[in-house]
Design a protein around this motif. Structure first.
Motif, PDB file in Angstrom:
ATOM      1  N   VAL A  83      29.888  47.533  23.975  1.00  0.00           N
ATOM      2  CA  VAL A  83      30.898  47.721  25.017  1.00  0.00           C
ATOM      3  C   VAL A  83      30.617  46.739  26.252  1.00  0.00           C
ATOM      4  CG1 VAL A  83      31.794  49.317  26.784  1.00  0.00           C
ATOM      5  CG2 VAL A  83      31.565  50.045  24.547  1.00  0.00           C
ATOM      6  N   PRO A  84      31.434  46.279  26.850  1.00  0.00           N
ATOM      7  CA  PRO A  84      30.799  45.231  27.852  1.00  0.00           C
ATOM      8  C   PRO A  84      30.284  45.986  29.205  1.00  0.00           C
ATOM      9  CG  PRO A  84      33.168  44.562  27.298  1.00  0.00           C
ATOM     10  CD  PRO A  84      32.596  45.844  26.572  1.00  0.00           C
ATOM     11  N   HIS A  85      29.169  45.508  29.455  1.00  0.00           N
ATOM     12  CA  HIS A  85      28.405  46.385  30.416  1.00  0.00           C
ATOM     13  C   HIS A  85      28.557  45.830  31.844  1.00  0.00           C
ATOM     14  CE1 HIS A  85      26.400  48.222  27.275  1.00  0.00           C
ATOM     15  NE2 HIS A  85      26.438  49.341  28.069  1.00  0.00           N
ATOM     16  N   ALA A  86      29.861  45.813  32.387  1.00  0.00           N
ATOM     17  CA  ALA A  86      30.304  45.271  33.678  1.00  0.00           C
ATOM     18  C   ALA A  86      31.357  46.010  34.117  1.00  0.00           C
ATOM     19  CB  ALA A  86      30.962  43.814  33.399  1.00  0.00           C
ATOM     20  N   SER A  87      31.862  45.706  35.474  1.00  0.00           N
ATOM     21  CA  SER A  87      32.767  46.391  36.083  1.00  0.00           C
ATOM     22  C   SER A  87      33.988  45.294  36.668  1.00  0.00           C
ATOM     23  CB  SER A  87      32.337  47.381  37.078  1.00  0.00           C
ATOM     24  OG  SER A  87      31.509  46.666  38.173  1.00  0.00           O
ATOM     25  N   LEU A  88      34.885  45.760  36.945  1.00  0.00           N
ATOM     26  CA  LEU A  88      36.110  44.920  37.347  1.00  0.00           C
ATOM     27  C   LEU A  88      37.087  45.877  38.292  1.00  0.00           C
ATOM     28  CD1 LEU A  88      37.623  42.145  37.534  1.00  0.00           C
ATOM     29  CD2 LEU A  88      38.947  43.059  35.461  1.00  0.00           C
ATOM     30  N   ARG A  89      36.679  45.265  39.585  1.00  0.00           N
ATOM     31  CA  ARG A  89      37.595  46.149  40.661  1.00  0.00           C
ATOM     32  C   ARG A  89      38.941  45.647  40.583  1.00  0.00           C
ATOM     33  NH1 ARG A  89      34.902  49.640  43.353  1.00  0.00           N
ATOM     34  NH2 ARG A  89      32.519  49.220  43.633  1.00  0.00           N
ATOM     35  N   LEU A  90      39.893  46.128  40.460  1.00  0.00           N
ATOM     36  CA  LEU A  90      41.451  46.005  40.616  1.00  0.00           C
ATOM     37  C   LEU A  90      42.077  46.550  41.530  1.00  0.00           C
ATOM     38  CD1 LEU A  90      42.308  46.086  36.528  1.00  0.00           C
ATOM     39  CD2 LEU A  90      41.945  44.366  38.063  1.00  0.00           C
TER      40      LEU A  90
END
Length: 326
Positions: A255-262
């Protein structure tokens, strides 16, 4: 720098792709989610106290039996069978709410005289119909710990489905964290001298992380974690020792270990808890998969039990068996 930007871009695209795929799959997987089976309101009980445990267990058993009858009358045999098993003699519940997917808090061991308490916080797809998985893990840990320890299976929130948009966002954890905080506060009030640990599996680690700064526990153990929503263990602002482990065959590593704020939500949970950057204490979680951490006789079960006991985990016998930093 360009390589770093490309890598971040791939992570973000991966998160968006996962979110879109989950959104499309939800109508197809909806039938697998627990139906809104009728059930009575929870028993009216006061604060948790060692002196009143037997009465509390009896009241909740009566509520479970009432919920079983309603499920049977409704025609949901699967739910009725699950509730019948929960009402068996010798099973002890601190709380029970059979409505919707259900909320339960079950005790394994002698909580009244416990010197060590471990509360398990489960991840996705944990509900009354699929409760046996959580119960089996709690039972195995209780046997590993032995007397003077109590294990509590805390199914105190509506967990997200594995295939759903919610699994990629912190919304369910935001709702669950105050409930977990309140529960731990009650435990600490009733058993102030017991060494208490939070054991947080998969999405449950997001719940624990959000509650971390407000709970008085000795350890917070993250295993099979997709991330916590925080960049580092220090950002949890807890006095607890933060541990992390991941099995060698656990799919969560992909699982991509990142975060994306929308604009209206955040996707992903950021830093990998077993990475150097996160800064948790690592423990050997063996070669197993996502559902194997509390399997009887397993390496992670033994190491998690040692952490609950206040001991150091057993070091791997060879470097290839240890936790690899991401």
């Amino acid at each position: 720098m360009r390589i770093g930007r490309l890598r971040i871009g791939r992570f973000r695209r991966g998160l968006v792709a996962l979110f879109v795929a989950a959104s499309v799959a939800v109508p197809l997987s909806g039938a697998a989610r627990p139906a809104a089976v009728p059930a009575p309101a929870p028993a009216a009980l006061g604060p948790i106290a060692a002196a009143g445990l037997d009465a509390r267990y009896t009241a909740n058993r009566g509520n479970i039996l009432a919920a079983e009858k309603m499920a049977d009358d409704y025609g949901n045999r699967r739910r009725a069978r699950a509730l019948d098993a929960m009402a068996e003699p010798g099973r002890n519940f601190l709380s029970f709410d059979g409505r919707d997917g259900g909320r339960t808090v079950e005790v394994f061991g002698d909580l009244a005289h416990a010197e060590r308490i471990a509360a398990l916080v489960p991840g996705s797809d944990t509900n009354l119909d699929l409760y046996a998985r959580l119960r089996n893990g709690a039972s195995a840990l209780s046997k590993q710990l032995g007397p003077r320890a109590a294990v509590i299976a805390w199914m105190g929130y509506e967990t997200p489905a594995t295939v759903s948009p919610e699994i990629l966002t912190p919304g369910r954890a935001d709702d669950a964290a105050p409930e977990l905080t309140s529960f731990v506060r009650d435990l600490r009030s009733a058993w102030p001298t017991a060494r208490t640990s939070l054991l947080c599996h998969s999405y449950g680690s997001v719940v624990c992380a959000k509650a971390a700064s407000r709970v008085d526990v000795a350890d917070i153990v993250l295993y099979g974690s997709p991330g916590t929503g925080f960049d580092t263990a220090a950002a949890l602002h807890t006095r607890a020792t933060v541990w992390a482990g991941r099995g060698g065959a656990d799919w969560i590593s992909d699982v991509p270990h990142a975060s994306l704020r929308l604009p209206f939500l955040t996707l992903g949970f950021g830093t990998d808890p077993v990475s150097r950057h996160f800064g948790a204490h690592l423990f050997d979680a063996g070669p197993g998969g996502h559902s194997d951490y509390l399997a009887p006789g397993s390496v992670p079960l033994k190491n998690i039990a040692r952490i609950v006991d206040g001991q150091s985990p057993i070091a791997p016998s060879s470097p290839s068996q240890g936790v690899r930093h991401a």
